[in-house]
Design a protein around this motif. Structure first.
Motif, short mmCIF file in Angstrom:
data_model
loop_
_atom_site.label_atom_id
_atom_site.label_comp_id
_atom_site.label_asym_id
_atom_site.label_seq_id
_atom_site.Cartn_x
_atom_site.Cartn_y
_atom_site.Cartn_z
N SER A 48 66.08 26.05 -36.95
CA SER A 48 65.70 25.32 -35.62
C SER A 48 66.43 24.12 -35.40
O SER A 48 66.80 23.57 -36.42
CB SER A 48 64.12 25.26 -35.71
OG SER A 48 63.94 24.48 -36.85
N VAL A 49 66.53 23.67 -34.13
CA VAL A 49 67.39 22.46 -33.96
C VAL A 49 66.23 21.58 -32.86
O VAL A 49 65.70 22.23 -32.33
CB VAL A 49 68.59 22.69 -33.23
CG1 VAL A 49 69.59 23.54 -34.12
CG2 VAL A 49 68.55 23.31 -32.11
N ASN A 50 66.58 20.23 -33.12
CA ASN A 50 65.93 19.59 -31.72
C ASN A 50 67.23 19.44 -30.75
O ASN A 50 68.13 18.52 -31.02
CB ASN A 50 65.70 18.04 -32.51
CG ASN A 50 65.30 17.07 -31.29
OD1 ASN A 50 65.26 17.51 -30.09
ND2 ASN A 50 64.78 15.86 -31.94
N GLN A 51 66.91 19.97 -29.43
CA GLN A 51 67.90 19.59 -28.52
C GLN A 51 67.36 19.25 -27.10
O GLN A 51 67.67 19.43 -26.06
CB GLN A 51 68.91 20.73 -28.40
CG GLN A 51 68.14 22.01 -28.05
CD GLN A 51 69.05 23.27 -27.50
OE1 GLN A 51 70.10 23.24 -27.09
NE2 GLN A 51 68.52 24.47 -27.35
N LYS A 52 66.43 18.28 -27.40
CA LYS A 52 65.71 17.61 -26.28
C LYS A 52 66.76 16.93 -25.37
O LYS A 52 66.32 16.86 -24.07
CB LYS A 52 64.71 16.62 -26.76
CG LYS A 52 63.24 17.30 -27.19
CD LYS A 52 62.40 16.11 -27.44
CE LYS A 52 62.89 15.32 -28.62
NZ LYS A 52 61.62 14.47 -29.17
N THR A 76 66.99 20.74 -37.73
CA THR A 76 65.54 20.47 -38.39
C THR A 76 65.17 21.28 -39.44
O THR A 76 63.93 21.37 -39.90
CB THR A 76 64.42 20.34 -37.08
OG1 THR A 76 64.36 21.87 -36.59
CG2 THR A 76 64.64 19.47 -35.87
N CYS A 92 70.20 26.30 -40.94
CA CYS A 92 70.39 27.09 -39.65
C CYS A 92 71.67 28.26 -39.78
O CYS A 92 72.61 28.01 -40.47
CB CYS A 92 70.91 26.34 -38.32
SG CYS A 92 69.61 25.32 -37.74
N ALA A 112 72.46 18.71 -30.08
CA ALA A 112 71.54 19.50 -30.98
C ALA A 112 71.80 18.93 -32.53
O ALA A 112 72.73 19.04 -33.04
CB ALA A 112 71.66 21.07 -31.17
N ARG A 113 70.49 18.56 -33.13
CA ARG A 113 70.43 18.12 -34.27
C ARG A 113 69.49 19.12 -35.20
O ARG A 113 68.56 19.41 -34.67
CB ARG A 113 69.76 16.87 -34.32
CG ARG A 113 70.58 15.57 -33.88
CD ARG A 113 70.08 14.27 -33.51
NE ARG A 113 70.86 13.32 -33.17
CZ ARG A 113 71.43 13.14 -31.92
NH1 ARG A 113 71.11 14.08 -30.79
NH2 ARG A 113 72.25 12.22 -31.54
N HIS A 130 70.24 13.75 -38.87
CA HIS A 130 70.30 12.87 -37.77
C HIS A 130 71.53 12.88 -36.81
O HIS A 130 71.81 12.44 -35.88
CB HIS A 130 70.25 11.29 -38.24
CG HIS A 130 71.45 10.83 -38.75
ND1 HIS A 130 71.56 11.39 -40.15
CD2 HIS A 130 72.34 10.22 -38.40
CE1 HIS A 130 72.93 10.70 -40.73
NE2 HIS A 130 73.33 9.96 -39.47
#
Lengths: 123, 455
Positions: free
Chosen positions: A55-59, A82, A85, A79-80, A21
């Motif tokens: 993979s990351v979440n970088q929305k 997921t 990595c 970036a968090r 998170h």
């Protein structure tokens, strides 16, 4: 708490356990990794790193254009992870980040998401 | 030697531009140097350079003040007080406000207690500025009587148009200075001329657009500015906008005549490589025209001719000469603007740039091109630095990462015009103790040709 393993390919493969998170910049700096950063909200590209696996979440990032994203760049301050990595960090990972915009212009689909023209799907 | 009764007091600055020109020669220079974006994990810093030709340390860095953290991207800076508070004996030109564009931190640096070794007085944290004012990305600092206003190019999320941060003389956040941004799309530089109750502001882009680097395609998508705004200075709101169009793509540095009675001013349109002149006509209406158009130059390896990219302009204190830098071409030009409608080219020198005209100067490989400039009050010495902005440097001059920036001095003929690079002055930021850094804006302890405004 969900955690993942982050491996730094250009730091002798050092690996760190990080929380899912939290932004990677914060988690890695807390564990002593010396990383560049600037704005700390995803807008300035200073902390860009290259994601080679995982993979990351970088929305939340607004700095990268679609070509940079396709080349694997991620903005560590937002970036968090997921999953596990592998990253290349620092400016030694920036070989494809900067380009002369006159010599090597972006194609319409390579612009930033808000102005890019999507590639047509093959029919 | 005071020109009028008010200047007998001991406020900062000078009674008039003519008095400023008689000030003693600058002996110290302050410039910022950055590591942000270079790969060197050190804070950006303020350098003090010895500019006294009789000193053994002439043309050398004599002290370095590191900022508390990394990643600020120091850029422009300004004094807490200038000639606009010359009549206020309680004020002193003592502190440089040194903002970080990326971090939004404001560093207040005491340059008066020991001018050769500036010290950090206070930091206003970027997080506090964002929380209190919803502003980020500080750029131009002007003092305003005893207060300070700073153009902020984004909101707290880096979206345009941002606004203006108002600080009091104790460096406390008062809030937003402006009452309205009207329909302004972007912010950048500003200058005010109080006798005409006017402020003029220009347009770069949203921080989220310019900070990651320059994309030509984003100009076509209207992500970069092409308008100039005239404000009602007392009402603190924009009153009139000029759409400059293709003649005025990315209008950056704004300079009014130093003469406080004059309505003439100039802005350099970076991408169009034009100088735009404005003035108030006999009917009291603001007018504008293009007075300089730098032609694009062919380049053997480029598919299109190279634009000059005018990254900065400034005016001599007597308002006779306008200087501009073509950061991509590599030249500095001097124009006689005695008739502001008819600029006459009177001098030109080359350093660095992409056209290969002067790759090495005074034994130093010049990486980047002439970028920020600062002129001595007497108009005879122009100090030049070569770095523009870390991400843009990395795009156009990637070798700057290993070579660093440099500072040179140009001797200027302030009567007839003409320029020559001084052979004895060079500061090579490629040889800094922590590795190659990049230098940007320069200021002098006693004020300079872009710091002071007269009421």
């Amino acid at each position: 708490m969900t955690t993942y393993t982050i491996t730094l390919a250009n730091r002798d493969g050092a690996s760190y356990r990080v929380a899912a998170h939290r932004p990677l910049l914060d988690s890695l700096r807390d564990q002593g990794v010396d990383l560049p950063y600037g704005c700390q909200y995803g807008g300035c590209i200073t902390c860009a790193a290259k994601l080679t696996q995982g993979s990351v979440n970088q929305k939340a990032q607004v700095a990268l254009n679609n070509r940079q994203i396709n080349d694997g760049y991620v903005i560590l301050c937002v970036a968090r992870p997921t999953g596990d990595c592998t990253l290349e960090i620092g400016v030694d990972s920036h070989d494809k980040l900067y380009r002369n915009p006159f010599l090597d212009p972006l194609k319409p689909h390579e612009l930033k998401a808000d102005i890019a023209t999507p590639l047509k799907e093959p029919t | 030697m005071a020109g009028n009764g008010m200047s007998e007091c001991c406020g900062p600055g000078y009674a008039s531009p003519a008095d400023a020109m008689k000030a003693p020669r600058e002996k110290l220079l302050y410039s910022i140097a950055i590591y942000t974006g270079t790969g060197i994990q050190k804070p950006d810093y303020l350098v003090t350079i010895d500019a006294d030709p009789d000193s053994p340390a002439y043309s050398q860095v004599i002290s370095r003040l590191e900022m508390p953290g990394i990643g600020d991207e120091l850029h422009h800076m300004g004094w807490n007080a200038c000639s606009s508070c010359h009549g206020d004996a309680d004020m002193e030109r003592k502190y440089l406000i040194v903002p970080g564009v990326r971090s939004t931190n404001l560093h207040i640096v005491d340059c008066a207690t020991d001018p050769r070794n500036p010290r950090l007085h206070k930091v206003i944290e970027g997080s506090k500025i964002k929380a209190k004012t919803n502003l980020s990305a500080p750029h131009t600092v002007h003092c305003l009587g005893s207060d300070i206003i700073i153009s902020m190019l984004g909101d707290a999320q880096g979206n345009a148009p941002g606004g203006y941060l108002h600080l009091n003389k104790d460096f406390e956040i008062v809030g937003r200075w402006e009452n309205s941004m009207g329909d302004i799309k972007f912010g950048y530089d500003f200058w005010y001329q109080p006798r005409h109750n006017v402020m003029v502001s220009s347009e770069w882009a949203a921080p989220n657009t310019f900070m990651p680097g320059f994309d030509l395609e984003e100009v076509g998508h209207l992500k970069y500015g092409r308008e100039l705004h005239f404000w009602d200075f007392e009402k603190k709101e924009p009153k009139q906008t000029f759409y400059l169009g293709e003649d005025g793509l990315i209008p950056l540095e704004v300079r009014f005549h130093h003469d406080p009675a004059s309505s003439h001013g100039f802005v350099g349109a970076a991408l169009s490589a034009n100088i735009i002149h404005w003035w108030k006509d006999e009917g009291g209406e603001w007018q504008w025209e293009k007075i300089v158009d730098v032609e694009n130059e062919p380049h053997p390896e480029w598919p299109i001719p190279v634009p000059g990219v005018i990254s900065v302009i400034l005016l001599s204190m007597d308002d006779q000469f306008l200087y501009l830098c073509n950061w991509l071409h590599g030249d500095i030009r001097q124009y006689d603007i005695s008739d502001p409608h008819n600029a006459k080219l009177t001098g030109q020198v080359w350093m660095g740039g992409l056209l290969g005209r002067a790759p090495e100067v005074n034994g130093v490989k010049v990486t980047g091109g002439p970028q920020m400039i600062q002129l001595s009050l007497d108009g005879k010495r122009l100090y030049v630095t070569t770095s523009l902005f870390s991400t843009w440097d990395n795009q156009f001059y990637p070798e700057i990462r290993t070579n660093g920036g440099c500072m040179l001095m140009v001797n200027c003929d302030s009567d007839k015009g003409g320029m020559q690079i001084d052979p004895d002055f060079v500061v090579d930021f490629g040889k800094e103790p922590n590795g190659p850094s990049r230098c940007h804006e320069t200021r002098y302890p006693g004020g300079d040709c872009t710091s002071d405004i007269w009421l």
